[in-house]
Design a protein around this motif. Sequence first.
Motif, PDB file in Angstrom:
ATOM      1  N   SER A 104      12.575  14.938  -3.435  1.00 41.99           N
ATOM      2  CA  SER A 104      11.712  15.550  -2.427  1.00 41.99           C
ATOM      3  C   SER A 104      12.538  16.243  -1.346  1.00 41.99           C
ATOM      4  CB  SER A 104      10.823  14.491  -1.782  1.00 41.99           C
ATOM      5  OG  SER A 104      11.608  13.625  -0.978  1.00 41.99           O
ATOM      6  N   SER A 105      11.883  17.106  -0.609  1.00 42.77           N
ATOM      7  CA  SER A 105      12.525  17.755   0.534  1.00 42.77           C
ATOM      8  C   SER A 105      12.938  16.719   1.569  1.00 42.77           C
ATOM      9  CB  SER A 105      11.569  18.769   1.172  1.00 42.77           C
ATOM     10  OG  SER A 105      11.269  19.796   0.270  1.00 42.77           O
ATOM     11  N   ALA A 106      12.121  15.677   1.726  1.00 44.80           N
ATOM     12  CA  ALA A 106      12.461  14.610   2.674  1.00 44.80           C
ATOM     13  C   ALA A 106      13.729  13.880   2.254  1.00 44.80           C
ATOM     14  CB  ALA A 106      11.295  13.632   2.809  1.00 44.80           C
ATOM     15  N   GLN A 107      13.859  13.588   0.959  1.00 42.75           N
ATOM     16  CA  GLN A 107      15.076  12.938   0.471  1.00 42.75           C
ATOM     17  C   GLN A 107      16.292  13.815   0.724  1.00 42.75           C
ATOM     18  OE1 GLN A 107      13.438  12.373  -3.532  1.00 42.75           O
ATOM     19  NE2 GLN A 107      14.004  10.201  -3.402  1.00 42.75           N
ATOM     20  N   LEU A 108      16.186  15.090   0.364  1.00 39.50           N
ATOM     21  CA  LEU A 108      17.300  16.009   0.563  1.00 39.50           C
ATOM     22  C   LEU A 108      17.659  16.093   2.043  1.00 39.50           C
ATOM     23  CD1 LEU A 108      19.365  18.039  -0.475  1.00 39.50           C
ATOM     24  CD2 LEU A 108      17.564  19.792  -0.397  1.00 39.50           C
ATOM     25  N   GLY A 109      16.650  16.171   2.898  1.00 40.77           N
ATOM     26  CA  GLY A 109      16.897  16.219   4.342  1.00 40.77           C
ATOM     27  C   GLY A 109      17.638  14.989   4.842  1.00 40.77           C
ATOM     28  N   GLU A 110      17.269  13.821   4.329  1.00 37.38           N
ATOM     29  CA  GLU A 110      17.965  12.579   4.717  1.00 37.38           C
ATOM     30  C   GLU A 110      19.430  12.618   4.282  1.00 37.38           C
ATOM     31  OE1 GLU A 110      15.737   9.331   3.029  1.00 37.38           O
ATOM     32  OE2 GLU A 110      13.954   9.834   4.200  1.00 37.38           O
ATOM     33  N   TRP A 111      19.679  13.081   3.055  1.00 34.29           N
ATOM     34  CA  TRP A 111      21.065  13.162   2.571  1.00 34.29           C
ATOM     35  C   TRP A 111      21.880  14.123   3.428  1.00 34.29           C
ATOM     36  CZ3 TRP A 111      19.154  14.502  -3.008  1.00 34.29           C
ATOM     37  CH2 TRP A 111      18.520  13.386  -3.563  1.00 34.29           C
ATOM     38  N   LEU A 112      21.309  15.281   3.714  1.00 35.75           N
ATOM     39  CA  LEU A 112      22.039  16.281   4.485  1.00 35.75           C
ATOM     40  C   LEU A 112      22.356  15.783   5.887  1.00 35.75           C
ATOM     41  CD1 LEU A 112      20.209  19.555   3.364  1.00 35.75           C
ATOM     42  CD2 LEU A 112      22.317  18.559   2.444  1.00 35.75           C
ATOM     43  N   THR A 113      21.412  15.100   6.508  1.00 38.25           N
ATOM     44  CA  THR A 113      21.650  14.515   7.826  1.00 38.25           C
ATOM     45  C   THR A 113      22.776  13.487   7.750  1.00 38.25           C
ATOM     46  OG1 THR A 113      19.368  14.895   8.501  1.00 38.25           O
ATOM     47  CG2 THR A 113      20.592  13.193   9.711  1.00 38.25           C
ATOM     48  N   GLU A 114      22.720  12.642   6.740  1.00 34.84           N
ATOM     49  CA  GLU A 114      23.744  11.609   6.537  1.00 34.84           C
ATOM     50  C   GLU A 114      25.131  12.235   6.372  1.00 34.84           C
ATOM     51  OE1 GLU A 114      24.806   8.785   2.775  1.00 34.84           O
ATOM     52  OE2 GLU A 114      22.719   8.718   3.468  1.00 34.84           O
ATOM     53  N   TRP A 115      25.209  13.393   5.714  1.00 40.90           N
ATOM     54  CA  TRP A 115      26.487  14.057   5.468  1.00 40.90           C
ATOM     55  C   TRP A 115      26.897  15.009   6.599  1.00 40.90           C
ATOM     56  CZ3 TRP A 115      24.125  15.487   0.153  1.00 40.90           C
ATOM     57  CH2 TRP A 115      24.131  14.360  -0.690  1.00 40.90           C
ATOM     58  N   GLY A 116      26.074  15.097   7.644  1.00 40.16           N
ATOM     59  CA  GLY A 116      26.410  15.937   8.784  1.00 40.16           C
ATOM     60  C   GLY A 116      26.220  17.425   8.554  1.00 40.16           C
ATOM     61  N   VAL A 117      25.344  17.791   7.628  1.00 37.74           N
ATOM     62  CA  VAL A 117      25.086  19.201   7.328  1.00 37.74           C
ATOM     63  C   VAL A 117      24.087  19.748   8.344  1.00 37.74           C
ATOM     64  CG1 VAL A 117      24.189  20.813   5.594  1.00 37.74           C
ATOM     65  CG2 VAL A 117      25.534  18.811   4.876  1.00 37.74           C
ATOM     66  N   PRO A 118      24.378  20.911   8.963  1.00 34.07           N
ATOM     67  CA  PRO A 118      23.438  21.487   9.929  1.00 34.07           C
ATOM     68  C   PRO A 118      22.099  21.815   9.269  1.00 34.07           C
ATOM     69  CG  PRO A 118      25.529  22.698   9.908  1.00 34.07           C
ATOM     70  CD  PRO A 118      25.575  21.722   8.786  1.00 34.07           C
ATOM     71  N   PRO A 119      21.022  21.809  10.049  1.00 34.00           N
ATOM     72  CA  PRO A 119      19.701  22.107   9.478  1.00 34.00           C
ATOM     73  C   PRO A 119      19.601  23.543   8.961  1.00 34.00           C
ATOM     74  CG  PRO A 119      19.560  21.767  11.865  1.00 34.00           C
ATOM     75  CD  PRO A 119      20.974  21.518  11.468  1.00 34.00           C
ATOM     76  N   ALA A 120      18.717  23.722   7.990  1.00 32.00           N
ATOM     77  CA  ALA A 120      18.453  25.044   7.414  1.00 32.00           C
ATOM     78  C   ALA A 120      17.736  25.922   8.440  1.00 32.00           C
ATOM     79  CB  ALA A 120      17.596  24.894   6.156  1.00 32.00           C
ATOM     80  N   PRO A 121      17.702  27.239   8.232  1.00 34.26           N
ATOM     81  CA  PRO A 121      17.037  28.129   9.180  1.00 34.26           C
ATOM     82  C   PRO A 121      15.511  28.075   9.109  1.00 34.26           C
ATOM     83  CG  PRO A 121      17.936  29.389   7.356  1.00 34.26           C
ATOM     84  CD  PRO A 121      18.401  27.972   7.181  1.00 34.26           C
ATOM     85  N   VAL A 122      14.963  27.424   8.067  1.00 33.53           N
ATOM     86  CA  VAL A 122      13.514  27.316   7.894  1.00 33.53           C
ATOM     87  C   VAL A 122      13.150  25.837   7.875  1.00 33.53           C
ATOM     88  CG1 VAL A 122      11.592  27.777   6.305  1.00 33.53           C
ATOM     89  CG2 VAL A 122      13.400  29.476   6.603  1.00 33.53           C
ATOM     90  N   LYS A 123      12.079  25.492   8.566  1.00 28.93           N
ATOM     91  CA  LYS A 123      11.631  24.102   8.618  1.00 28.93           C
ATOM     92  C   LYS A 123      11.265  23.604   7.220  1.00 28.93           C
ATOM     93  CE  LYS A 123       8.320  21.024  10.719  1.00 28.93           C
ATOM     94  NZ  LYS A 123       7.299  20.849  11.719  1.00 28.93           N
ATOM     95  N   SER A 124      11.670  22.399   6.913  1.00 28.62           N
ATOM     96  CA  SER A 124      11.327  21.782   5.635  1.00 28.62           C
ATOM     97  C   SER A 124       9.895  21.261   5.703  1.00 28.62           C
ATOM     98  CB  SER A 124      12.295  20.624   5.359  1.00 28.62           C
ATOM     99  OG  SER A 124      11.961  19.991   4.159  1.00 28.62           O
ATOM    100  N   LEU A 125       9.087  21.665   4.734  1.00 27.00           N
ATOM    101  CA  LEU A 125       7.694  21.218   4.639  1.00 27.00           C
ATOM    102  C   LEU A 125       7.438  20.777   3.204  1.00 27.00           C
ATOM    103  CD1 LEU A 125       5.980  24.255   6.420  1.00 27.00           C
ATOM    104  CD2 LEU A 125       6.423  22.002   7.418  1.00 27.00           C
ATOM    105  N   SER A 126       6.552  19.831   3.032  1.00 30.49           N
ATOM    106  CA  SER A 126       6.184  19.450   1.671  1.00 30.49           C
ATOM    107  C   SER A 126       5.387  20.596   1.038  1.00 30.49           C
ATOM    108  CB  SER A 126       5.347  18.171   1.669  1.00 30.49           C
ATOM    109  OG  SER A 126       4.054  18.427   2.178  1.00 30.49           O
ATOM    110  N   ILE A 127       5.356  20.609  -0.271  1.00 31.97           N
ATOM    111  CA  ILE A 127       4.613  21.655  -0.985  1.00 31.97           C
ATOM    112  C   ILE A 127       3.172  21.715  -0.504  1.00 31.97           C
ATOM    113  CG2 ILE A 127       3.694  22.344  -3.240  1.00 31.97           C
ATOM    114  CD1 ILE A 127       6.309  21.022  -4.425  1.00 31.97           C
ATOM    115  N   ASN A 128       2.514  20.574  -0.415  1.00 32.57           N
ATOM    116  CA  ASN A 128       1.103  20.575  -0.068  1.00 32.57           C
ATOM    117  C   ASN A 128       0.817  20.906   1.392  1.00 32.57           C
ATOM    118  OD1 ASN A 128       0.367  18.066  -2.531  1.00 32.57           O
ATOM    119  ND2 ASN A 128      -0.039  20.243  -2.650  1.00 32.57           N
TER     120      ASN A 128
END
Length: 159
Positions: A104-128
């Motif tokens: 999921s986008s939420a899982q990916l977001g958690e991993w990226l935060t954990e690894w110190g990756v800056p946020p993407a230029p577009v807000k992450s939203l679920s498909i629905n």
Amino acid sequence: MNEIEMGHLRRCVELATEALAEGDEPFGSVLAAADGTFLAEDRNRIAGGDSTRHPEFELARWAAQYLTPEERSTATVFTSGEHCPMCSAAHAWVGLGRIVYICSSAQLGEWLTEWGVPPAPVKSLSINEVAPNIPVEGPVSELVPQVQELHRKLHLRSV
């Protein structure tokens, strides 16, 4: 998930692996007909500078060109990661059916935060949140560790 669907998802992991090997972000997607028949596939191709070259977006374009509205509505997109807002919108606008994603986008977001990756230029939203009427299934937990490892390799090599 039946074995045909799991095969499509395993192919998504292969495509994501191929994308990573080519210098792209590790995303891969497969489009299948209602009966599970393979129709098309693609992988991320953003390394060339066009950040819209997501596989889900490319498959939506392909479907609009080659499938009837009925065929699109009963097709399934299998993908290594949940669609971003751009891809969710493209999927809905061309009238594609179900989406099955591994992580999921939420899982990916958690991993990226954990690894110190800056946020993407577009807000992450679920498909629905973007396309509320699309049937969505995921995550597919047995394949999540493989996808997580691909993203870890991408982001830890750029540190």
